[in-house]
Structures are given as structure tokens and as C-alpha cells.
Enzyme design. Sequence first.
Site, PDB file in Angstrom:
ATOM      1  N   LYS A 265       0.848  -1.201   0.000  1.00 23.09           N
ATOM      2  CA  LYS A 265       0.000   0.000   0.000  1.00 23.09           C
ATOM      3  C   LYS A 265       0.881   1.248   0.000  1.00 23.09           C
ATOM      4  O   LYS A 265       1.684   1.459   0.904  1.00 23.09           O
ATOM      5  CB  LYS A 265      -0.909  -0.002   1.236  1.00 23.09           C
ATOM      6  CG  LYS A 265      -1.682   1.311   1.437  1.00 23.09           C
ATOM      7  CD  LYS A 265      -2.575   1.285   2.679  1.00 23.09           C
ATOM      8  CE  LYS A 265      -3.206   2.642   2.958  1.00 23.09           C
ATOM      9  NZ  LYS A 265      -4.038   2.661   4.191  1.00 23.09           N
ATOM     10  N   ASP A 270      -2.472  10.239   3.963  1.00 25.65           N
ATOM     11  CA  ASP A 270      -3.879   9.870   4.127  1.00 25.65           C
ATOM     12  C   ASP A 270      -4.585  10.889   5.016  1.00 25.65           C
ATOM     13  O   ASP A 270      -4.477  10.837   6.238  1.00 25.65           O
ATOM     14  CB  ASP A 270      -3.959   8.463   4.734  1.00 25.65           C
ATOM     15  CG  ASP A 270      -5.400   7.974   4.876  1.00 25.65           C
ATOM     16  OD1 ASP A 270      -6.310   8.630   4.326  1.00 25.65           O
ATOM     17  OD2 ASP A 270      -5.600   6.931   5.535  1.00 25.65           O
ATOM     18  N   LYS A 277     -10.116  12.656   8.624  1.00 22.70           N
ATOM     19  CA  LYS A 277      -9.587  12.252   9.920  1.00 22.70           C
ATOM     20  C   LYS A 277      -9.544  13.440  10.875  1.00 22.70           C
ATOM     21  O   LYS A 277      -9.547  14.594  10.434  1.00 22.70           O
ATOM     22  CB  LYS A 277      -8.152  11.720   9.749  1.00 22.70           C
ATOM     23  CG  LYS A 277      -8.042  10.380   9.049  1.00 22.70           C
ATOM     24  CD  LYS A 277      -6.598   9.931   9.008  1.00 22.70           C
ATOM     25  CE  LYS A 277      -6.445   8.598   8.276  1.00 22.70           C
ATOM     26  NZ  LYS A 277      -7.131   7.479   8.928  1.00 22.70           N
ATOM     27  N   ASP A 288       1.712   6.055   5.767  1.00 21.45           N
ATOM     28  CA  ASP A 288       0.718   5.180   5.143  1.00 21.45           C
ATOM     29  C   ASP A 288       1.230   4.542   3.843  1.00 21.45           C
ATOM     30  O   ASP A 288       0.494   3.846   3.161  1.00 21.45           O
ATOM     31  CB  ASP A 288      -0.575   5.969   4.890  1.00 21.45           C
ATOM     32  CG  ASP A 288      -1.817   5.116   5.060  1.00 21.45           C
ATOM     33  OD1 ASP A 288      -1.719   4.016   5.642  1.00 21.45           O
ATOM     34  OD2 ASP A 288      -2.894   5.547   4.592  1.00 21.45           O
ATOM     35  N   ASP A 347     -12.073   7.182   3.821  1.00 18.82           N
ATOM     36  CA  ASP A 347     -10.883   6.887   4.625  1.00 18.82           C
ATOM     37  C   ASP A 347     -10.502   5.408   4.554  1.00 18.82           C
ATOM     38  O   ASP A 347      -9.449   5.013   5.032  1.00 18.82           O
ATOM     39  CB  ASP A 347     -11.121   7.320   6.073  1.00 18.82           C
ATOM     40  CG  ASP A 347      -9.830   7.479   6.864  1.00 18.82           C
ATOM     41  OD1 ASP A 347      -8.746   7.467   6.228  1.00 18.82           O
ATOM     42  OD2 ASP A 347      -9.918   7.608   8.098  1.00 18.82           O
ATOM     43  N   GLU A 349      -9.351   3.891   2.059  1.00 21.31           N
ATOM     44  CA  GLU A 349      -8.783   4.037   0.718  1.00 21.31           C
ATOM     45  C   GLU A 349      -7.761   2.975   0.381  1.00 21.31           C
ATOM     46  O   GLU A 349      -7.589   2.615  -0.781  1.00 21.31           O
ATOM     47  CB  GLU A 349      -8.180   5.441   0.566  1.00 21.31           C
ATOM     48  CG  GLU A 349      -6.751   5.613   1.082  1.00 21.31           C
ATOM     49  CD  GLU A 349      -6.591   5.392   2.580  1.00 21.31           C
ATOM     50  OE1 GLU A 349      -7.598   5.486   3.308  1.00 21.31           O
ATOM     51  OE2 GLU A 349      -5.462   5.114   3.029  1.00 21.31           O
ATOM     52  N   ARG A 351      -7.613  -0.214   0.904  1.00 26.51           N
ATOM     53  CA  ARG A 351      -8.156  -1.440   0.304  1.00 26.51           C
ATOM     54  C   ARG A 351      -8.554  -1.225  -1.145  1.00 26.51           C
ATOM     55  O   ARG A 351      -8.578  -2.181  -1.924  1.00 26.51           O
ATOM     56  CB  ARG A 351      -9.330  -1.946   1.164  1.00 26.51           C
ATOM     57  CG  ARG A 351     -10.459  -0.972   1.290  1.00 26.51           C
ATOM     58  CD  ARG A 351     -11.402  -1.311   2.435  1.00 26.51           C
ATOM     59  NE  ARG A 351     -10.817  -1.035   3.754  1.00 26.51           N
ATOM     60  CZ  ARG A 351     -11.419  -1.245   4.906  1.00 26.51           C
ATOM     61  NH1 ARG A 351     -12.655  -1.756   4.933  1.00 26.51           N
ATOM     62  NH2 ARG A 351     -10.824  -0.967   6.051  1.00 26.51           N
TER      63      ARG A 351
HETATM   64  N1  BES Z   1      -4.162   4.403   7.031  1.00 28.44           N
HETATM   65  C1  BES Z   1      -5.321   4.146   7.811  1.00 28.44           C
HETATM   66  C2  BES Z   1      -5.088   3.094   8.898  1.00 28.44           C
HETATM   67  C3  BES Z   1      -4.146   3.467  10.018  1.00 28.44           C
HETATM   68  C4  BES Z   1      -4.606   4.112  11.150  1.00 28.44           C
HETATM   69  C5  BES Z   1      -2.806   3.101   9.968  1.00 28.44           C
HETATM   70  C6  BES Z   1      -3.751   4.432  12.172  1.00 28.44           C
HETATM   71  C7  BES Z   1      -1.946   3.416  10.990  1.00 28.44           C
HETATM   72  C8  BES Z   1      -2.422   4.085  12.097  1.00 28.44           C
HETATM   73  C9  BES Z   1      -6.433   3.641   6.914  1.00 28.44           C
HETATM   74  O1  BES Z   1      -6.466   4.151   5.628  1.00 28.44           O
HETATM   75  C10 BES Z   1      -7.725   4.019   7.561  1.00 28.44           C
HETATM   76  O2  BES Z   1      -8.001   5.184   7.632  1.00 28.44           O
HETATM   77  N2  BES Z   1      -8.486   3.033   8.008  1.00 28.44           N
HETATM   78  C11 BES Z   1      -9.735   3.244   8.613  1.00 28.44           C
HETATM   79  C12 BES Z   1     -10.709   2.247   8.026  1.00 28.44           C
HETATM   80  C13 BES Z   1     -12.142   2.532   8.359  1.00 28.44           C
HETATM   81  C14 BES Z   1     -12.595   3.826   7.715  1.00 28.44           C
HETATM   82  C15 BES Z   1     -12.975   1.385   7.863  1.00 28.44           C
HETATM   83  C16 BES Z   1      -9.589   3.056  10.116  1.00 28.44           C
HETATM   84  O3  BES Z   1      -8.819   2.182  10.545  1.00 28.44           O
HETATM   85  O4  BES Z   1     -10.206   3.800  10.859  1.00 28.44           O
HETATM   86 ZN    ZN Z   2      -4.691   4.785   4.863  1.00 26.62          ZN
HETATM   87 MN    MN Z   3      -7.556   5.972   5.478  1.00 29.03          MN
END
Ligand code: BES
Ligand code: ZN
Ligand code: MN
Length: 500
Positions: A265, A270, A277, A288, A347, A349, A351
Site C-alpha cells: 500500500k 492519508d 480524519k 501510510d 478513509d 482508501e 483497500r
Molecule cells: N491508514 C489508515 C489506517 C491506520 C490508522 C494506519 C492508524 C496506521 C495508524 C487507513 O487508511 C484508515 O483510515 N483506516 C480506517 C478504516 C475505516 C474507515 C474502515 C480506520 O482504521 O479507521
Molecule cells: Zn490509509
Molecule cells: Mn484511510
Amino acid sequence: MNITVTQGNLADQSAAALVVSHFEGQTNPSGATKAIDDKLGNAIRALIASGDFKGKLNEVAVLYPRGEILSTRVIIVGLGRQEDFNLDRARQVAGAAAAKAVALGCRSVASEVHGAGTGGLDHKDAARAVAEGTELGAYNFVEYKSKKEIKGLANFTFVEIDSTKLAAMQDGVREGQIIGECTNFVRDLVNQPPNVCNPSYLAAKANQLSAAFGFNCRTLDVTEMRDLGMGAILGVANGSREPAQFIIMEYLPRTDRAPIVLVGKGVTFDTGGYSIKTAEGMAEMKSDMAGAAAVLGTVRAAAMLELQIPVVGLVPASENMISGYAYRPSDVLTALNGKTIEVTNTDAEGRLLLADALAYAKRYNPAAVIDLATLTGAAMIALGRGGAAAMFCDDDLLRQQLTAAGAASGERVWHMPLYPDYREWMNSDVADIKNSAGDRNVGVGASAAFLKEFAEGYAWAHLDIAPMAFATKSQPMKPYGAGATGFGVRLLTTLLQNWK
Ligand code: BES
Ligand code: ZN
Ligand code: MN
């Protein structure tokens, strides 16, 4: 850093610092530590007897000889209890000593190979581990400091008394140094600020590696991705001024073995997009792209070690930004395999990028596909920062090999379930699947269930490295420090070397 192995007595070396070690709970030093203590008039014994140094894992103390030996300092580092000692502890101890030497401003260091003597480890394995640990412990990211106060180590010599062990140790040190350097290369990429490290920067780095280490590299631009039908990554990238890049690295030694495809990824920043966020949640999001960086670093290591297995690295790279062009919640995207995705959360993204890349991986008829992604905060909550990467894999052989590589390399993975019922959370009213369940109680499993829809036709493992990619000052990666960890290179290189 120049790392070498020489035959001789550690006590006779002339360096800014000598490194010796000591097991917790033992009263008398042994081996090279004893030899040096004898010359120091039992200063080490006195230190241990005083209780000021207990030999706890990664504990360090510094002694200052006054002419009794040629070196200026003796760094003594704790090995922890002998019964708990293992390869990863040897690596950590070397890291703790190297970090101390750097902090003291030492340029030259001579050290024993921790664990090769009384520790009972295989000599080559121990040498590899301590070389890795030395590279990792000596690392600092100072590119943007105007005053470069940290100099770093120039020469590091491992000293072994037994000449019959020398060749094996030199082999181990060479491997360990390559792997350590490649890990630090990943840390540099991840530590780069996001205004520098954007998708084009990642593509340029991959091209530089291909020229320097001799593997194929090409990148698909936005037009080529559109022509292929990679609608998922393009949806994410739309809001950014920086164009998306799809990076393809192929390390193809002469062999008829099927390739291992690594997918990383590469979200270079992000923000969350319109599902934005919080300021706090955005803080670490330059990391990220840690999965992408780990893929670059592993292909680099495979080429440098001339591994006899084909390795393909695929990196979908994009920013996740907000603008008048940005994708919205409720948009429907079509991925490379033709499946339609309702975006319920911009968010989620990562996947989407992986959906196109996992579908692309199929064309290699791979022996296995492994993706690495900082995919969910839920993985971090489940396993804790620094705990382990969350591993989703239903292929028994692949999972066993990953678990074994995790144990040997010190980069832990923890097996998580891919229950079929997780898929139901992702049912969409308007498209084939939605990208977010919209319920925090579904946790990390929902993301893996989503990816499974795009990882069809090969053995597959998904590693959610969110818990492992980035360390903080309050939760550092012991003993290698804060910031990017470079997670994945040691794990994957070990996997590739032992692949069956
Ligand atoms: N990059 C984030 C995940 C992340 C969060 C990595 C904190 C490292 C530290 C990812 O893109 C994300 O935002 N995931 C969301 C998914 C949700 C919207 C289903 C999450 O984990 O809140
Ligand atoms: Zn992310
Ligand atoms: Mn995200």
C-alpha cells in the site's frame, strides 16, 4: 558503515569503543568480557557487584579504561537471562550497543558477536543478527537537520578468536548488513515528509533501485491505469494534484520457479478524504506508504543477495486528499477485475488501491501473493503498537512459512481469522461490495474480507502492518528508536531465502 569480521582478541583492538555483554543473574563475567575485565583490574566485576548494572536485556553501561587497553571506552550491554536468550535478543543487544556508540559520538567500534559463544547460537545466524541489529541501532534520520550533530559509525569490527568460525561469520555479516541497510532504506522512505515523498517520488526511487541493483522496473501512469480499468486506485487519487503511479518491479533470476508477488500500500499521505480524519488521527499518516516502502526494500534486498527466486513488487501509489475533484462517499468505482465498489468511507482508501493491485497480481501466475498495508487502526488496537502484524491467510503452507520467517527474523506476525461471515458486513445495496462496513465493531476482519474478493486464483496472505510500521517516542521500537521501523524487509527476505 563498514562492517567486518576479524580474527583476534577483542581486548587488543584499538577503537573508540569496545562492546562486551553480560547475562543477567551471573556474578562473574565470562569469555571476551572476562578477558577485558582482567585487563581492567576487575572494573566490570565491581560494576556488577555494585548492582548498578544487572545485565537486563539491552541495558547499557560505559566504562573508561585508563591505558590498560588501547580502546577509549568499554560499552557493556545486558543480554537478559541466559534461558531467555535467542537470535532476536542477539540482534537487539547489538542494536542497543550501536545506538549507545552513536550517542557517544564514536566512529569506530569493535565488538564480540553476542550469542555465538556462551549463547549457543549458530555462528552464521548470530553474525547475521548482530550485523542487522548494528545497522538498525546506528540509524538516525537527520536529513532535514541543519546542524548534523549525529555523525554515525564509520567502522564496525566483529572480533572472533576461533579462526574456523570466521568464514561462516563473514557470510552472516554480509547478509545481515544488506538486510539492515535495506531496512534503513525503508525507514528513510517512510520518514521522508509527505511533501517530498509523493507517488512520483516513490516511482523515481524504484527506478533508481532498478538501475543500481539490476532488476526491471516500469510504472503505469494515470492514462495507462484508466485504459486497463484500474478504477479503484484512480478514484482515490482523483482529489490530489499529484498523479497516481502504479509501480512494477520485477527481479527475475534465471529459474523456472513461479514468482512471489509482493504488493505494498502506497498512500503517501492519508487525510481520510471527505471522511476526514481528526488532527490527531492524521498525525502519523505520512507512514501510510510503509507497505510500499517495504516492498521496494525487499526487492532491493532480493537483488543484492541474488536470491534464486523471482520476486515481483507491485506498488499502487496515491495521495488521499480533499478537493473539488476528490471522490465522495456514495461514489461507485469499478476495479480491475470488474467488481463494483460502493465507497461508503473515503478513509478506507488503502483497500481500494490494493483491490486493483491484487487483481493485477494474477497475471504472474504467482506461487504466492503477499500484501503489506498500514490498513486499519483496528489492527493496532487488536495487537498493540509493536505487538505484531495481523496476518490473514487461509493457505496452510504460506501461513506456516510466514510464521517461521517471523520467528527467525524477529518481525512477528499473528494469525487472524478470515471467517466467511465477515463478508456479509460488506454487502452493498447498489454495488457488488462496499469499502467500509460503517460499524467499528467489525474491526480488522472486515478489511481482509474485502481484499479477499480481489485476491482470486492464487495463494494469498494479507499483512496489516499498521501496528508495526511506525514507532513513537513513548512507544519506541526497542531498542532501535522512534519513527519508521522498516517493518517487512527482514520478514520477507527470510521468507524468500527459505521458500519451499
Ligand atoms: N491508514 C489508515 C489506517 C491506520 C490508522 C494506519 C492508524 C496506521 C495508524 C487507513 O487508511 C484508515 O483510515 N483506516 C480506517 C478504516 C475505516 C474507515 C474502515 C480506520 O482504521 O479507521
Ligand atoms: Zn490509509
Ligand atoms: Mn484511510
